[in-house]
Design an enzyme around this catalytic site. Structure first.
Site, PDB file in Angstrom:
ATOM      1  N   ASP A  31       0.854  -1.189   0.000  1.00 30.70           N
ATOM      2  CA  ASP A  31       0.000   0.000   0.000  1.00 30.70           C
ATOM      3  C   ASP A  31       0.888   1.237   0.000  1.00 30.70           C
ATOM      4  O   ASP A  31       1.853   1.316   0.770  1.00 30.70           O
ATOM      5  CB  ASP A  31      -0.915  -0.024   1.233  1.00 30.70           C
ATOM      6  CG  ASP A  31      -2.033   1.007   1.155  1.00 30.70           C
ATOM      7  OD1 ASP A  31      -1.734   2.205   0.963  1.00 30.70           O
ATOM      8  OD2 ASP A  31      -3.202   0.627   1.301  1.00 30.70           O
ATOM      9  N   ASN A  87     -12.953  -3.247   1.943  1.00 32.05           N
ATOM     10  CA  ASN A  87     -13.966  -2.191   2.008  1.00 32.05           C
ATOM     11  C   ASN A  87     -14.769  -2.290   0.719  1.00 32.05           C
ATOM     12  O   ASN A  87     -14.260  -1.987  -0.355  1.00 32.05           O
ATOM     13  CB  ASN A  87     -13.309  -0.814   2.125  1.00 32.05           C
ATOM     14  CG  ASN A  87     -12.494  -0.659   3.394  1.00 32.05           C
ATOM     15  OD1 ASN A  87     -12.870  -1.147   4.455  1.00 32.05           O
ATOM     16  ND2 ASN A  87     -11.361   0.017   3.284  1.00 32.05           N
ATOM     17  N   GLN A  94     -14.612   2.214   0.747  1.00 30.77           N
ATOM     18  CA  GLN A  94     -13.838   1.875  -0.449  1.00 30.77           C
ATOM     19  C   GLN A  94     -13.457   3.161  -1.178  1.00 30.77           C
ATOM     20  O   GLN A  94     -14.328   3.940  -1.568  1.00 30.77           O
ATOM     21  CB  GLN A  94     -14.645   0.966  -1.384  1.00 30.77           C
ATOM     22  CG  GLN A  94     -13.847   0.504  -2.607  1.00 30.77           C
ATOM     23  CD  GLN A  94     -14.631  -0.490  -3.473  1.00 30.77           C
ATOM     24  OE1 GLN A  94     -15.830  -0.659  -3.327  1.00 30.77           O
ATOM     25  NE2 GLN A  94     -13.917  -1.150  -4.372  1.00 30.77           N
ATOM     26  N   HIS A 100     -10.005  -4.696  -3.689  1.00 29.03           N
ATOM     27  CA  HIS A 100      -8.674  -4.930  -3.135  1.00 29.03           C
ATOM     28  C   HIS A 100      -8.781  -5.443  -1.705  1.00 29.03           C
ATOM     29  O   HIS A 100      -9.562  -4.925  -0.917  1.00 29.03           O
ATOM     30  CB  HIS A 100      -7.783  -3.683  -3.212  1.00 29.03           C
ATOM     31  CG  HIS A 100      -8.387  -2.427  -2.663  1.00 29.03           C
ATOM     32  ND1 HIS A 100      -9.419  -1.748  -3.285  1.00 29.03           N
ATOM     33  CD2 HIS A 100      -8.093  -1.701  -1.560  1.00 29.03           C
ATOM     34  CE1 HIS A 100      -9.725  -0.660  -2.586  1.00 29.03           C
ATOM     35  NE2 HIS A 100      -8.940  -0.614  -1.518  1.00 29.03           N
ATOM     36  N   HIS A 102      -7.077  -5.880   1.810  1.00 34.08           N
ATOM     37  CA  HIS A 102      -6.015  -5.331   2.651  1.00 34.08           C
ATOM     38  C   HIS A 102      -5.455  -6.434   3.544  1.00 34.08           C
ATOM     39  O   HIS A 102      -6.214  -7.153   4.193  1.00 34.08           O
ATOM     40  CB  HIS A 102      -6.558  -4.239   3.582  1.00 34.08           C
ATOM     41  CG  HIS A 102      -6.968  -2.977   2.901  1.00 34.08           C
ATOM     42  ND1 HIS A 102      -6.112  -1.912   2.731  1.00 34.08           N
ATOM     43  CD2 HIS A 102      -8.152  -2.606   2.345  1.00 34.08           C
ATOM     44  CE1 HIS A 102      -6.760  -0.934   2.102  1.00 34.08           C
ATOM     45  NE2 HIS A 102      -7.990  -1.322   1.864  1.00 34.08           N
TER      46      HIS A 102
END
Ligand SMILES: [Zn+2]
Length: 139
Positions: A31, A87, A94, A100, A102
């Site tokens: 990230d 999310n 989101q 995606h 995490h």
């Protein structure tokens, strides 16, 4: 592919990322604004906004990468645990409209919170209401 999607641009190589894992269908990278050392994102290469948009094969490939990477990331950064989460939708936080996952390494005493903390005010539901929701989902 979506022309103005930042994650599609990473998949295409137009935006650089610190890639940590890649298969034919899945890409994982650190990230860019990490919540913890080793914070990793795992995405399907094909553009999809919501988890419900993934077909069975892609969902399987995505979660296979998550199960492989989660312990590896934890080991590399010496984490005591990890939160793994998605999310899904703007209301859920989101920010990039491309699915995606995490992987957020967690450390004893890091001041973070469990996934239970992401919900809003807890609803006051009767048993009948809970039963109705369960039945509707199961249909
Ligand atoms: Zn995309």
């Amino acid at each position: 592919m979506s022309a103005d999607c930042i994650f599609c641009s990473i998949v295409d190589g137009d935006i650089p990322a610190r890639t940590v894992h890649e298969t034919d269908s899945v890409l994982a990278f650190l990230d860019a604004n990490p919540l913890a050392r080793g914070h990793t994102l795992v995405i399907p290469k094909a553009h999809a906004q919501h988890v419900g948009d993934l077909n069975d094969e892609l969902a399987s490939d995505l979660f296979a990468a998550v199960t492989e990477l989660t312990p590896r990331v934890q080991s590399v950064v010496g984490a005591d645990g990890a939160n793994v989460g998605i999310n899904d939708g703007e209301a859920a936080g989101q920010e990039v409209p491309h699915v995606h996952v995490h992987i957020i390494p967690r450390f004893e005493g890091d001041g973070g919170a469990p996934l239970h903390a992401v919900g809003g005010d807890r609803p006051d539901l009767s048993d009948d209401e809970v039963d109705a929701v369960a039945e509707a989902i199961a249909e």
